[in-house]
Design a protein around this motif. Structure first.
Motif, PDB file in Angstrom:
ATOM      1  N   VAL A  50       0.829  -1.201   0.000  1.00  0.00           N
ATOM      2  CA  VAL A  50       0.000   0.000   0.000  1.00  0.00           C
ATOM      3  C   VAL A  50       0.869   1.258   0.000  1.00  0.00           C
ATOM      4  CG1 VAL A  50      -1.752   1.304   1.263  1.00  0.00           C
ATOM      5  CG2 VAL A  50      -1.865  -1.202   1.190  1.00  0.00           C
ATOM      6  N   PHE A  51       0.491   2.189  -0.883  1.00  0.00           N
ATOM      7  CA  PHE A  51       1.090   3.521  -0.929  1.00  0.00           C
ATOM      8  C   PHE A  51      -0.031   4.532  -0.660  1.00  0.00           C
ATOM      9  CE2 PHE A  51       3.331   0.724  -3.781  1.00  0.00           C
ATOM     10  CZ  PHE A  51       4.678   0.980  -3.553  1.00  0.00           C
ATOM     11  N   ILE A  52       0.308   5.642  -0.013  1.00  0.00           N
ATOM     12  CA  ILE A  52      -0.669   6.701   0.232  1.00  0.00           C
ATOM     13  C   ILE A  52      -0.122   8.002  -0.323  1.00  0.00           C
ATOM     14  CG2 ILE A  52      -1.977   8.008   1.941  1.00  0.00           C
ATOM     15  CD1 ILE A  52      -1.844   5.613   3.793  1.00  0.00           C
ATOM     16  N   GLY A  53      -0.870   8.642  -1.204  1.00  0.00           N
ATOM     17  CA  GLY A  53      -0.534   9.970  -1.715  1.00  0.00           C
ATOM     18  C   GLY A  53      -1.313  11.013  -0.943  1.00  0.00           C
ATOM     19  N   THR A  54      -0.624  11.966  -0.320  1.00  0.00           N
ATOM     20  CA  THR A  54      -1.297  12.939   0.532  1.00  0.00           C
ATOM     21  C   THR A  54      -0.502  14.244   0.554  1.00  0.00           C
ATOM     22  OG1 THR A  54      -2.338  13.241   2.697  1.00  0.00           O
ATOM     23  CG2 THR A  54      -0.150  12.201   2.672  1.00  0.00           C
ATOM     24  N   GLU A  60       3.880   3.227   2.450  1.00  0.00           N
ATOM     25  CA  GLU A  60       4.802   4.249   1.957  1.00  0.00           C
ATOM     26  C   GLU A  60       3.993   5.475   1.558  1.00  0.00           C
ATOM     27  OE1 GLU A  60       7.795   2.876  -0.812  1.00  0.00           O
ATOM     28  OE2 GLU A  60       7.383   0.802  -0.250  1.00  0.00           O
ATOM     29  N   VAL A  61       4.486   6.650   1.937  1.00  0.00           N
ATOM     30  CA  VAL A  61       3.748   7.888   1.728  1.00  0.00           C
ATOM     31  C   VAL A  61       4.446   8.748   0.684  1.00  0.00           C
ATOM     32  CG1 VAL A  61       2.925  10.016   2.800  1.00  0.00           C
ATOM     33  CG2 VAL A  61       2.829   7.859   4.068  1.00  0.00           C
ATOM     34  N   ALA A  62       3.672   9.262  -0.266  1.00  0.00           N
ATOM     35  CA  ALA A  62       4.165  10.196  -1.275  1.00  0.00           C
ATOM     36  C   ALA A  62       3.468  11.535  -1.065  1.00  0.00           C
ATOM     37  CB  ALA A  62       3.890   9.672  -2.679  1.00  0.00           C
ATOM     38  N   ILE A  63       4.237  12.618  -0.993  1.00  0.00           N
ATOM     39  CA  ILE A  63       3.674  13.949  -0.790  1.00  0.00           C
ATOM     40  C   ILE A  63       3.352  14.575  -2.145  1.00  0.00           C
ATOM     41  CG2 ILE A  63       4.066  16.244   0.167  1.00  0.00           C
ATOM     42  CD1 ILE A  63       3.734  14.025   2.243  1.00  0.00           C
ATOM     43  N   LEU A  64       2.128  15.053  -2.300  1.00  0.00           N
ATOM     44  CA  LEU A  64       1.664  15.652  -3.546  1.00  0.00           C
ATOM     45  C   LEU A  64       1.320  17.120  -3.330  1.00  0.00           C
ATOM     46  CD1 LEU A  64      -0.730  12.825  -4.846  1.00  0.00           C
ATOM     47  CD2 LEU A  64       1.642  13.249  -5.504  1.00  0.00           C
ATOM     48  N   GLU A  75      -3.740  14.275 -14.029  1.00  0.00           N
ATOM     49  CA  GLU A  75      -2.391  14.161 -14.578  1.00  0.00           C
ATOM     50  C   GLU A  75      -1.376  13.771 -13.505  1.00  0.00           C
ATOM     51  OE1 GLU A  75       0.846  16.876 -17.112  1.00  0.00           O
ATOM     52  OE2 GLU A  75      -1.057  17.732 -16.436  1.00  0.00           O
ATOM     53  N   THR A  76      -1.452  14.415 -12.338  1.00  0.00           N
ATOM     54  CA  THR A  76      -0.505  14.135 -11.260  1.00  0.00           C
ATOM     55  C   THR A  76      -0.682  12.719 -10.718  1.00  0.00           C
ATOM     56  OG1 THR A  76      -0.384  16.459 -10.617  1.00  0.00           O
ATOM     57  CG2 THR A  76       0.240  14.835  -8.961  1.00  0.00           C
ATOM     58  N   ILE A  77      -1.933  12.310 -10.495  1.00  0.00           N
ATOM     59  CA  ILE A  77      -2.182  10.961  -9.969  1.00  0.00           C
ATOM     60  C   ILE A  77      -1.794   9.909 -10.996  1.00  0.00           C
ATOM     61  CG2 ILE A  77      -3.978   9.407  -9.114  1.00  0.00           C
ATOM     62  CD1 ILE A  77      -5.449  11.927  -8.102  1.00  0.00           C
ATOM     63  N   ASP A  78      -2.054  10.185 -12.262  1.00  0.00           N
ATOM     64  CA  ASP A  78      -1.662   9.284 -13.350  1.00  0.00           C
ATOM     65  C   ASP A  78      -0.147   9.090 -13.352  1.00  0.00           C
ATOM     66  OD1 ASP A  78      -0.762   8.657 -16.174  1.00  0.00           O
ATOM     67  OD2 ASP A  78      -2.927   8.543 -16.468  1.00  0.00           O
ATOM     68  N   ARG A  79       0.586  10.208 -13.231  1.00  0.00           N
ATOM     69  CA  ARG A  79       2.048  10.140 -13.245  1.00  0.00           C
ATOM     70  C   ARG A  79       2.582   9.385 -12.028  1.00  0.00           C
ATOM     71  NH1 ARG A  79       2.868  15.106 -13.614  1.00  0.00           N
ATOM     72  NH2 ARG A  79       3.246  15.592 -11.418  1.00  0.00           N
ATOM     73  N   LEU A  80       2.018   9.635 -10.859  1.00  0.00           N
ATOM     74  CA  LEU A  80       2.473   8.951  -9.650  1.00  0.00           C
ATOM     75  C   LEU A  80       2.202   7.450  -9.732  1.00  0.00           C
ATOM     76  CD1 LEU A  80       3.653   9.140  -6.787  1.00  0.00           C
ATOM     77  CD2 LEU A  80       1.313   9.518  -5.942  1.00  0.00           C
ATOM     78  N   SER A  81       1.081   7.083 -10.297  1.00  0.00           N
ATOM     79  CA  SER A  81       0.767   5.648 -10.405  1.00  0.00           C
ATOM     80  C   SER A  81       1.769   4.931 -11.308  1.00  0.00           C
ATOM     81  CB  SER A  81      -0.658   5.459 -10.931  1.00  0.00           C
ATOM     82  OG  SER A  81      -0.771   5.840 -12.289  1.00  0.00           O
ATOM     83  N   ARG A  82       2.260   5.634 -12.336  1.00  0.00           N
ATOM     84  CA  ARG A  82       3.284   5.036 -13.203  1.00  0.00           C
ATOM     85  C   ARG A  82       4.614   4.936 -12.464  1.00  0.00           C
ATOM     86  NH1 ARG A  82       1.134   8.520 -17.080  1.00  0.00           N
ATOM     87  NH2 ARG A  82       2.974   9.873 -16.920  1.00  0.00           N
ATOM     88  N   THR A 117      -4.029   7.528 -18.522  1.00  0.00           N
ATOM     89  CA  THR A 117      -3.183   6.857 -19.501  1.00  0.00           C
ATOM     90  C   THR A 117      -2.441   5.648 -18.956  1.00  0.00           C
ATOM     91  OG1 THR A 117      -1.278   8.275 -18.979  1.00  0.00           O
ATOM     92  CG2 THR A 117      -2.824   9.057 -20.675  1.00  0.00           C
ATOM     93  N   THR A 118      -2.305   5.551 -17.634  1.00  0.00           N
ATOM     94  CA  THR A 118      -1.538   4.455 -17.072  1.00  0.00           C
ATOM     95  C   THR A 118      -2.284   3.127 -17.209  1.00  0.00           C
ATOM     96  OG1 THR A 118      -0.464   3.650 -15.058  1.00  0.00           O
ATOM     97  CG2 THR A 118      -2.510   4.837 -14.784  1.00  0.00           C
TER      98      THR A 118
END
Length: 361
Positions: free
Chosen positions: A41-45, A67-71, A77-84, A110-111
């Motif tokens: 699991v990853f969390i974007g926040t 794992e946490v990713a800061i957005l 577009e941003t979520i698409d890029r992070l998922s890739r 697009t991912t």
């Protein structure tokens, strides 16, 4: 829930930058279910959400294994890029209204990952101009159905825990959990000896606390109380103060718990109340309503048509009226004469999380 199987393990991204309300509670449910199934699991926040009391409360027990990713933004577009970048298999956007409308306006996903977005505000909000809210709802529904046709995209509509009907789109009912054990001995948060009405949760203008307080004051009874529990906007509390003082002059009681409540505290307050009051100006599901039904607490609702529909589904223990002092006061009188309803759980947290994650419940 399926047992964990390494061969079925997926990489899951949960995206939520808003710590308000129950959004991080939703994230915690999904993180727990995903990890139980053996997924990573990853969390974007945001930094603000990560440092909030709500994060500690809801994700303190699961965040150590994620794992946490800061957005900086939460665009498609941003979520698409992070998922890739994270090479995830599935993405969930719990507060997905803005995400869904970006898709409906032509933004591309697009991912190769699948994505599920939860639409939390299905209906157009009330307007002073007749017919505008209905027109907004129709337009919004058409746009959501258009976005739901995108490849690898699923939009789900958040409905109340009590909802039972037909929908053109997939539905997820607001999950209900109750962490307070009514049979466990311990100190009460509310004194005994009176009939307690209560407004619970994050209390802003839309919950009409001054109107509720004035309606309780209009009862002019010494054996009633009003409890207000949760984070209260300063201006709202200021507007309600004269009516709270009138309740006290009538010989009644007032209890103010103006802070972020732990889940167990909120559940205890709802359980100790005789009547939960939901006087909402805008449309949308109420998690407090589901908890009240699970706790066996009477409900008086007003305003939002969503609440009117919910009360019809619940039955005699819940009543809906218009947003007026006279009608609320009359409903409060009837509430004091009702027997305590039997507790009933309306919607499963595990089912809710599994639907959004795309796994078997």
């Amino acid at each position: 829930m399926r047992a964990a199987n390494p061969s079925n393990a997926r990489r899951i991204l949960l995206v939520e930058g808003n710590a308000d309300g129950h959004r991080l509670y939703y994230v915690s449910l999904m993180a727990a279910v995903a990890e139980q199934a053996g997924n990573r699991v990853f969390i974007g926040t945001t930094d603000a959400a990560l440092s909030s009391p709500e994060w500690t409360m809801h994700l303190g027990n699961v965040a150590s294994s994620t794992e946490v990713a800061i957005l900086d933004d939460f665009s498609v577009e941003t979520i698409d890029r992070l998922s890739r970048e994270l090479r995830v298999d599935h993405v969930v956007v719990p507060d997905g209204d803005a995400f869904a409308f970006e898709l409906s306006r032509g933004k591309s996903w697009t991912t190769s990952a699948t994505v599920t977005a939860l639409v939390m505000r299905e209906k157009g909000q009330p307007s002073k101009v007749p017919g505008v809210a209905y027109a907004k709802t129709l337009i919004k529904g058409a746009l959501l159905q258009l976005a739901n046709l995108r490849p690898r995209v699923e939009l789900r509509i958040l409905k109340s825990a009590a909802w039972n009907g037909f929908s053109l789109m997939p539905v997820s009912r607001d999950p209900v959990s109750l962490t307070f054990d009514t049979h466990r001995p311990g100190s009460r948060l509310l004194p005994t000896g009176c009939f307690w009405f209560g407004v619970v949760g994050s209390i802003g203008q839309r919950k009409n606390l001054p109107l509720v307080a004035s309606s309780v004051a209009a009862l002019n009874l010494p054996d009633v109380g009003l409890a207000v529990a949760g984070c209260i906007e300063d201006e709202v509390l200021h507007q309600a103060q004269p009516y709270l003082e009138q309740i006290l002059r009538n010989g009644g009681r007032v209890e103010i718990l103006n802070r972020l409540l732990a889940d167990s505290e909120m559940d205890q307050v709802i359980t100790e109340l005789d009547c939960v009051v939901l006087a909402h100006s805008n449309e949308g599901p109420s998690g407090v309503l589901g908890k009240a039904v699970a706790a066996g607490t009477t409900v008086v609702a007003a305003g939002a048509l969503t609440l009117r529909s919910d009360c019809r589904q619940i039955g005699s223990s819940a009543e809906w009226v218009r947003l007026s002092q006279v009608e609320l006061t009359q409903a409060f009188v009837r509430a004091t004469q009702k027997p305590h309803p039997e507790p009933e759980f309306l919607a499963s947290p595990t089912d809710f999380a599994s639907e959004l994650l795309g796994v078997e419940g």
